[in-house]
Design an enzyme around this catalytic site. Structure first.
Site, PDB file in Angstrom:
ATOM      1  CG  HIS A  27       0.059   1.417  -0.851  1.00 52.25           C
ATOM      2  ND1 HIS A  27      -1.035   1.880  -0.146  1.00 52.25           N
ATOM      3  CD2 HIS A  27       0.225   0.116  -0.492  1.00 52.25           C
ATOM      4  CE1 HIS A  27      -1.521   0.889   0.605  1.00 52.25           C
ATOM      5  NE2 HIS A  27      -0.787  -0.187   0.417  1.00 52.25           N
ATOM      6  CG  ASP A  51      -4.280  -4.383  -0.678  1.00 46.63           C
ATOM      7  OD1 ASP A  51      -3.529  -5.205  -1.219  1.00 46.63           O
ATOM      8  OD2 ASP A  51      -4.018  -3.824   0.409  1.00 46.63           O
TER       9      ASP A  51
END
Ligand code: SP5
Ligand code: ZN
Length: 354
Positions: free
Chosen positions: A158, A204
């Site tokens: 992220h 993910d």
């Protein structure tokens, strides 16, 4: 398979996060790493190799100098201003607002895009340690290893060039992919050899918004992400199918959003599409952002994968026949996390062993 460990991860252990308006215990815990380590040892994997932390020069290949300076000094500036740790923003300089203050609270909003990346005294050291593990994994591939696993914490996918969020501060997988993409093999300096291409496969549960943004304008790194549809899941603002790259990078970003409840068979069929896109690209190296929050019992996820799926995923990845670095990202069902990591790595090795 060589395993690289960032040993300073325990210095980062925020007490809480704000999840959908509620204050809850931080899901991304140091215990995640000890559980994975125990499972790997029990399953007979080699002992992890402790690696030195990434240096500032290493990090500047992907991250901006001002962001790195922020990460390095945010905690001491916060403390010096008499604020209570950890560092966490209360306001953001969204479009239309002006960033003119240089107080630590303004900096926190400038460099953090959500409430799940608090900075403590040891956060930067922990993040540098995780990045060092990913970079050591990349170096192992450059030295001829077929597979490597980087046991990174905090996770990275992220994190953007100049922004923390989603438990991530430094983009471990992007740092590794960038190092691989900049490497020149052959040793002949008289010829301008084309640097090798790299694919990043992000499995993910959440979209790898940071990795996507870092490589969005580049065609030497293909980014492919399978994730929960951002129309209903974090990170909400990125991860849609029509995000395909820009400029020279147009066509080199592939997003595959998936519905709630997808099971092993549905997931593996979709993974085949992602792997086909990578095979068509024909990269020299593969980096896998491996999150295990796709597991059916994950407290943050809504997919229905079983432990057996991770073994199949590993086998499917190994079938690409590429030097592959697996980088640890999310996974919060701690009772099953060790078994799921072992299943993925075993799958990779099962197929690869002659
Ligand atoms: C590396 C990684 O996996 N980061 C994930 C960060 C997600 N943080 C916010 C998720 C908010 C979504 N709501 C979850 C509801 C659970 N019932
Ligand atoms: Zn995740």
């Amino acid at each position: 398979m060589k395993i690289f460990l960032g040993t300073e991860h325990h210095l980062h252990h925020p007490p809480f996060e704000i999840l959908d308006g509620r204050r809850v215990a931080y899901f991304e815990t140091p215990q995640r790493i000890s559980i994975i380590l125990n499972a790997l040892v029990t399953a007979g994997f080699p002992s992890p190799i402790a690696v030195p932390p990434a240096t500032l020069a290493d990090l500047q290949t992907v991250h901006t100098a001002d962001y790195l300076a922020y990460l390095a000094h945010a905690y001491e500036r916060w403390q010096a201003a008499g604020l209570t740790a950890p560092v966490l923003p209360s306001a953001w300089p969204l479009p239309g607002l002006r960033l003119r203050s240089d107080c630590p609270q303004a900096a926190a909003g400038r460099y953090t895009f959500d409430l799940s990346a608090p900075i403590m005294e040891g956060t930067f050291a922990a993040a540098c340690s995780a990045a060092g593990a990913a970079l050591a994994g990349a170096d192992a591939l450059l030295q001829g290893e077929r597979f490597a696993y980087a046991l990174c914490r905090p996770p990275g996918h992220h994190a953007a060039a100049n922004m923390a969020g989603g438990y991530c501060f430094l983009n471990n997988a992007a740092l590794a992919a960038d190092r691989l993409a900049r490497s020149h093999t052959g040793g002949d300096t008289t010829w301008a050899l084309r640097a090798p291409t790299v694919a990043v496969l992000d499995i993910d549960y959440h979209h790898g918004n940071g990795t996507q943004s870092i490589f969005y304008a580049r065609n030497d790194v293909l980014t492919v992400s399978l994730h929960a549809d951002p129309a209903y899941e974090y990170p909400y603002y990125l991860g849609y199918v029509d995000e395909r790259g820009t400029g020279a990078g147009e066509g080199y970003n592939l997003n595959i959003p998936l519905p709630h409840g997808i099971d092993d068979a549905g997931y593996l069929a979709t993974l085949d599409q992602a792997l086909q896109a990578i095979a068509d690209y024909g990269p020299r190296y593969l980096v896998v952002s491996a999150g295990f929050d796709t597991f059916h019992a994950d407290p943050l996820g809504h997919f229905a994968l079983t432990t057996a799926a991770y073994r199949s995923i590993g086998m499917a990845i190994a079938r690409l026949h590429l030097p592959t670095l697996i980088v640890q990202e999310g996974g919060y069902a701690i009772d099953a996390l060790g078994a799921n990591v072992v299943a993925l790595l075993t799958g990779v090795e099962t197929y690869a062993t002659p």
